[in-house]
Design an enzyme around this catalytic site. Structure first.
Site, short mmCIF file in Angstrom:
data_model
loop_
_atom_site.label_atom_id
_atom_site.label_comp_id
_atom_site.label_asym_id
_atom_site.label_seq_id
_atom_site.Cartn_x
_atom_site.Cartn_y
_atom_site.Cartn_z
N ASP A 11 -1.44 -6.65 -7.32
CA ASP A 11 -0.18 -6.30 -8.01
C ASP A 11 0.60 -7.49 -8.56
OD1 ASP A 11 -1.01 -3.87 -7.08
OD2 ASP A 11 0.74 -3.49 -5.83
N LYS A 97 -3.69 1.78 -9.11
CA LYS A 97 -3.37 2.57 -7.93
C LYS A 97 -1.95 3.12 -8.04
CE LYS A 97 -1.94 -1.52 -5.24
NZ LYS A 97 -0.55 -1.12 -4.91
N VAL A 125 1.22 -9.44 -3.91
CA VAL A 125 2.54 -8.95 -3.50
C VAL A 125 2.47 -7.43 -3.25
CG1 VAL A 125 3.72 -10.75 -4.78
CG2 VAL A 125 3.26 -8.60 -5.93
N CYS A 130 2.24 -3.64 -0.10
CA CYS A 130 0.91 -3.39 -0.66
C CYS A 130 -0.16 -4.30 -0.04
CB CYS A 130 0.94 -3.54 -2.17
SG CYS A 130 1.99 -2.29 -2.96
#
Length: 225
Positions: A11, A97, A125, A130
């Protein structure tokens, strides 16, 4: 390190809804990992957290904008794209996702099995959301995990260290190392890391939190020598 590693970058997107601790350093460390992984022909996989613009796939209680859509990570916006400094190359994998874990309702596990990967080098991150969720799912699926401590971050240093301590306590297939040491490992040089030796090895009571963080950092600082 063995030859069945993959670098999983979680991410690292344009989304600016969160102020993250030491983010510039994390980006720089991730870029160095990425460069070395490519040079060593280690597979690279990115995740992007994306929710449908109409909010139809949001979990219960997820913050929404005035129009009912997601307040962040909204499909079709620039915010969901990977940071320019870490732009994927055409052959590299991108897994989208809609939940915290990189494995939840995605084909990540299947892709890793197709690549014959058994060890994930994880950065990204947020450490306490996550990254944490993905590490626990990777462990449950049987992967070894090498977590790069200074290539992860979250909104507070307390949250970052809390997540590191939780993972160090209970993820038995975990190795924590700094980006400097991970670069050495990727280059097949001798390296140092923290491998927890027993369950709950960083157990602490609330009043001991700061001293436990210091103990964790002492272990990681030794890996910089």
């Amino acid at each position: 390190m063995n030859n069945k590693n993959a670098l999983l970058i979680i991410d690292m997107q344009q989304e600016d809804g969160f102020v993250l601790e030491h983010f510039d350093t994390v980006v720089a460390n991730t870029a160095a990992l990425l460069e070395t992984a490519r040079h060593q022909r280690v597979p690279v996989i990115y995740t992007r957290h994306i929710n449908q613009a109409d909010g139809s796939d949001l979990p219960r209680g997820e913050p929404r904008a005035a129009d009912g859509g997601p307040s962040s990570y909204r499909a079709g916006t620039r915010q969901v794209e990977i940071l320019d400094q870490l732009t994927p190359q055409p052959a590299e994998h991108i897994v989208d996702k809609g939940r915290y874990s990189a494995f939840h309702r995605t084909d990540l596990d299947a892709r890793l099995k197709a690549l014959e990967v058994d060890t994930l080098i994880i950065s990204g991150v947020l450490t306490d959301v996550c990254v944490l969720s993905s590490v626990f799912d990777a462990f449950a699926l049987g992967y070894r995990i090498r977590l790069v401590s200074d290539a992860c971050t979250t909104t507070t240093l307390a949250g970052h260290h809390s997540a590191l301590l939780i993972m160090a306590n209970w993820v038995y297939a975990l190795e924590i190392l700094t980006s400097r040491q991970c670069l050495r490992a990727l280059e097949h040089l001798d390296y140092l890391s923290l491998i927890p030796e027993h369950p709950d090895c960083f157990a602490h009571q609330p009043h001991e939190f700061e001293s436990t963080i210091a103990r964790l950092n002492t272990h990681l600082a030794r890996t910089q020598e």
